[in-house]
Design an enzyme around this catalytic site. Structure first.
Site, PDB file in Angstrom:
ATOM      1  N   GLU A  41      12.733 -24.424 -12.690  1.00 11.15           N
ATOM      2  CA  GLU A  41      12.694 -25.803 -12.200  1.00 11.15           C
ATOM      3  C   GLU A  41      11.790 -25.912 -10.974  1.00 11.15           C
ATOM      4  O   GLU A  41      11.846 -25.113 -10.052  1.00 11.15           O
ATOM      5  CB  GLU A  41      14.120 -26.228 -11.829  1.00 11.15           C
ATOM      6  CG  GLU A  41      14.252 -27.614 -11.259  1.00 11.15           C
ATOM      7  CD  GLU A  41      15.693 -27.971 -10.928  1.00 11.15           C
ATOM      8  OE1 GLU A  41      15.957 -29.164 -10.675  1.00 11.15           O
ATOM      9  OE2 GLU A  41      16.561 -27.068 -10.921  1.00 11.15           O
ATOM     10  N   LYS A 116      14.086 -34.804 -15.841  1.00  8.07           N
ATOM     11  CA  LYS A 116      15.492 -34.476 -15.611  1.00  8.07           C
ATOM     12  C   LYS A 116      16.333 -35.755 -15.660  1.00  8.07           C
ATOM     13  O   LYS A 116      16.024 -36.740 -14.984  1.00  8.07           O
ATOM     14  CB  LYS A 116      15.632 -33.787 -14.251  1.00  8.07           C
ATOM     15  CG  LYS A 116      16.997 -33.209 -13.936  1.00  8.07           C
ATOM     16  CD  LYS A 116      16.935 -32.437 -12.620  1.00  8.07           C
ATOM     17  CE  LYS A 116      18.230 -31.772 -12.252  1.00  8.07           C
ATOM     18  NZ  LYS A 116      18.119 -30.977 -10.995  1.00  8.07           N
ATOM     19  N   CYS A 156      18.211 -27.904 -15.356  1.00  9.69           N
ATOM     20  CA  CYS A 156      19.347 -27.559 -14.500  1.00  9.69           C
ATOM     21  C   CYS A 156      20.575 -28.436 -14.737  1.00  9.69           C
ATOM     22  O   CYS A 156      21.328 -28.217 -15.676  1.00  9.69           O
ATOM     23  CB  CYS A 156      18.915 -27.582 -13.034  1.00  9.69           C
ATOM     24  SG  CYS A 156      20.006 -26.600 -11.955  1.00  9.69           S
ATOM     25  N   SER A 304      26.040  -5.101  20.022  1.00 11.56           N
ATOM     26  CA  SER A 304      27.085  -5.059  21.041  1.00 11.56           C
ATOM     27  C   SER A 304      28.005  -3.859  20.913  1.00 11.56           C
ATOM     28  O   SER A 304      28.756  -3.540  21.839  1.00 11.56           O
ATOM     29  CB  SER A 304      27.930  -6.334  20.938  1.00 11.56           C
ATOM     30  OG  SER A 304      28.626  -6.361  19.692  1.00 11.56           O
ATOM     31  N   ASN A 385      30.387 -17.192  29.966  1.00  6.79           N
ATOM     32  CA  ASN A 385      29.251 -17.685  29.191  1.00  6.79           C
ATOM     33  C   ASN A 385      27.909 -17.323  29.821  1.00  6.79           C
ATOM     34  O   ASN A 385      26.893 -17.230  29.119  1.00  6.79           O
ATOM     35  CB  ASN A 385      29.350 -19.197  29.004  1.00  6.79           C
ATOM     36  CG  ASN A 385      30.380 -19.590  27.959  1.00  6.79           C
ATOM     37  OD1 ASN A 385      30.808 -18.755  27.162  1.00  6.79           O
ATOM     38  ND2 ASN A 385      30.786 -20.839  27.961  1.00  6.79           N
ATOM     39  N   GLU A 414      33.829 -17.159  13.395  1.00  7.83           N
ATOM     40  CA  GLU A 414      33.589 -17.428  14.813  1.00  7.83           C
ATOM     41  C   GLU A 414      32.805 -18.727  15.007  1.00  7.83           C
ATOM     42  O   GLU A 414      33.114 -19.521  15.903  1.00  7.83           O
ATOM     43  CB  GLU A 414      32.833 -16.255  15.438  1.00  7.83           C
ATOM     44  CG  GLU A 414      33.650 -14.980  15.505  1.00  7.83           C
ATOM     45  CD  GLU A 414      32.819 -13.766  15.898  1.00  7.83           C
ATOM     46  OE1 GLU A 414      33.410 -12.719  16.163  1.00  7.83           O
ATOM     47  OE2 GLU A 414      31.578 -13.881  15.925  1.00  7.83           O
TER      48      GLU A 414
END
Length: 578
Positions: A41, A116, A156, A304, A385, A414
């Protein structure tokens, strides 16, 4: 009829480069004596092109490419995904009327422009915004060695017709199509192949026609999501037998014989789901392809000593090679010897250049300047921070100075809960694991060690208590074996908080998401309905409050059924608390 499936990796907007890819595939198809080449496509313009679709010059270039391929298609028919348009017609906003279409070309002629019919308008699919649905669905004659074969071309969503009144495949079959062709740009998520398989088997079972499913491979983006396409093109004969499967996450040309008189193809098995491997390889593909298509050759990863950055570094190395990746540890007074050691060992095991940039003196200077010229810092969060933002500043300096792409290492859980620092650890040019839950981070990290046959990521990384190490004695305030699946259900599963609580009360939560923790304790062992409700409401509240962060973060590689970005559409102003 011999059919060649061109499972290609187009680059959004690169009409010339995509055309060359198609021509190369066509040359190989001719060499293998194929009658028909089928491509994905919108393979000529690329599927994710945003408002570039409104550019008249771009549309004209896409049309010229169709003509160029048609001229080259001597003795072979090619089906090409492209943008059809009508300069004489306008949409309701005055723009040129356009169609997501497939051109059927041969010997310098366009035999058909199949448009389509079913236009999706969910997730990051914006077909309804840009395109007009096709109103006619007719088979087209394809010259083949056995005579002319009537083929029904669909695109599709035309195959995903369950909730639509129009049924394009059935209509094409009823009008005499002997083989059904479906061009796709179908994104990856774990288990997607079995959804495709079930859908195709339903169509073939009803229509008793062979079906050729051609999918895109590679990465494209919508500005906030890097979307991964897995390929795995499929061919089924008229009995519903799977006779060919394309490889996953790589380009390929599959050649099969279909129809009366064709040699019998043995049945092939649908590959089994290998969830961790597939997720990992999708992330590697997404990063590699995104960087290649945007011109980056190097990456830098801040490590880290935690599980997230270790996984992100491993993905970067597999995507680019160790020589193209650098890693830095940026310790403060609060980083333990354990995490510093882990960071170095992961970098050494992966063979990347490794550096250490201590930040304590910078932190002290920034605090001093601020307090001298503004006011004393009153909140501990402000000081915490600062550490994250100093690291972000230094890593962006490295990116600017070397041209390396900075990788952001936050995971889905997170990012959802706002447990990330804007302009700090959220700095970067791409979020590699932003669509991976915390629990899946552990699974994928274990997969890294399993596939390598050695301990790339040290064992301690899996057992230390998660911490951002921004203050003394600080640890992540969540039970990730509860909060990670809650977040995934709210974000990916379209669940409301009340639905999740009701499922908990019935002990009917999804066991694939709510797995026991390493000690064997389940969510039902840890919570009562009242405390589970509190956990769900906390997650939902945190998600609402942190939308402004996510909208300013880097684009996320998407590998789930719904990812943060322009897949899960969120607003910053939202007074709903239900």
């Amino acid at each position: 009829m011999r059919v060649a499936l061109a499972q290609l990796n187009p680059t959004s907007g690169d009409v010339t480069g995509n055309t060359e890819r198609i021509l190369a595939a066509m040359d190989e198809a001719i060499r293998q004596e194929a009658d028909l080449l089928v491509s994905p496509e919108m393979v000529i313009p690329g599927y994710c092109i945003g408002d570039l679709v409104e550019n008249a010059d771009f549309l004209a270039a896409n049309e010229r490419a169709v003509g160029r391929i048609a001229t080259a298609a001597r003795g072979i028919t090619a089906v090409l995904g492209f943008i059809d348009f009508d300069l004489q017609a306008r949409n309701d906003n005055g723009t040129i009327r356009k169609y997501n279409a497939a051109a059927v070309v041969r010997d310098g002629h366009v035999l058909q422009r199949a448009r389509k019919s079913l236009l999706p308008n969910y997730r990051y699919f914006d077909d309804k915004r840009f395109f007009t649905p096709g109103e006619r669905r007719d088979p087209v004659g394809i010259p083949a060695r056995s005579g002319v074969v009537q083929a029904g071309v669909s695109i599709c969503e035309d195959m995903w017709d369950q909730f639509y009144e129009v049924k394009p495949l059935r209509e094409l079959s009823d009008k005499g199509a002997g083989v059904l062709l479906n061009l796709n740009a179908s994104p990856f998520h774990p288990g997607k192949r079995h959804e495709r398989d079930a859908l195709i088997r339903r169509h073939v079972g009803e229509l008793r026609k062979p079906l050729v499913y051609v999918n895109t491979v590679g990465a494209a983006d919508n500005g906030k999501n890097v979307i991964t396409f897995d390929g795995e093109s499929l061919v089924y004969d008229e009995h519903g037998t799977l006779i060919a499967v394309g490889p996953q996450f790589t380009e390929a040309l599959l050649v099969v014989d279909l129809g009366p008189g064709a040699p019998q193809h043995p049945a092939v098995g649908l590959p089994k789901i290998d969830r961790e491997r597939e997720m990992y390889e999708a992330l590697v593909l997404g990063l590699r392809d995104y960087m290649r298509k945007t011109g980056f050759t190097r990456a830098v990863v801040p490590v880290s000593g935690g599980i997230d950055s270790a996984l992100a570094l491993a993905i970067a190395v597999d995507a680019l090679g160790a020589a193209q990746v650098s890693a830095y540890n940026l310790p403060s007074a609060f980083n333990t010897e354990m995490t510093r050691s882990i960071a170095e060992r992961v970098a050494r095991a992966l063979g990347v250049a490794y550096g250490i940039i201590p930040i304590s003196s910078i932190d002290a200077e920034v605090r001093s300047v601020f307090e001298t010229h503004a006011h004393p810092i009153r909140r501990s969060l402000t000081g915490e921070n600062l550490h994250a933002r100093i690291r972000g500043l230094l890593m962006m300096a490295e990116s600017n100075d070397t041209g390396a792409l900075l990788i952001s290492c936050g995971n889905e859980t997170e990012i959802a809960l706002g447990y990330a620092t804007l302009y700090g650890d959220m700095c970067g040019g791409i979020s590699v694991i932003g669509d991976v839950s915390k629990t899946d981070v552990y699974r994928l990290a274990a997969y890294v060690n399993q596939r390598s046959g050695t301990e790339i990521i040290p064992a301690e990384t899996f057992t230390i208590k998660p911490s951002a190490e921004l203050a003394a004695g600080q640890f992540d305030p969540f039970d990730y074996y509860v909060m990670a699946p809650v977040v995934s259900e709210l974000a990916e599963g379209h669940r409301s908080p009340s639905e999740l609580v009701a499922l908990f009360e019935k002990q009917a939560l999804d066991p694939a998401r709510f797995t026991p923790d390493p000690d064997g304790s389940s969510v039902y062992d840890k919570h009562t309905p009242a405390t589970f409700r509190q956990a769900v409401e906390e997650a939902a509240t945190r998600m609402r409050r942190s939308v402004y962060k996510r909208l300013q973060g880097p684009p996320i590689i998407s590998i789930s059924e719904r990812a943060f970005g322009f897949d899960l559409r969120e607003t910053i102003i939202n007074g709903w608390t239900g």
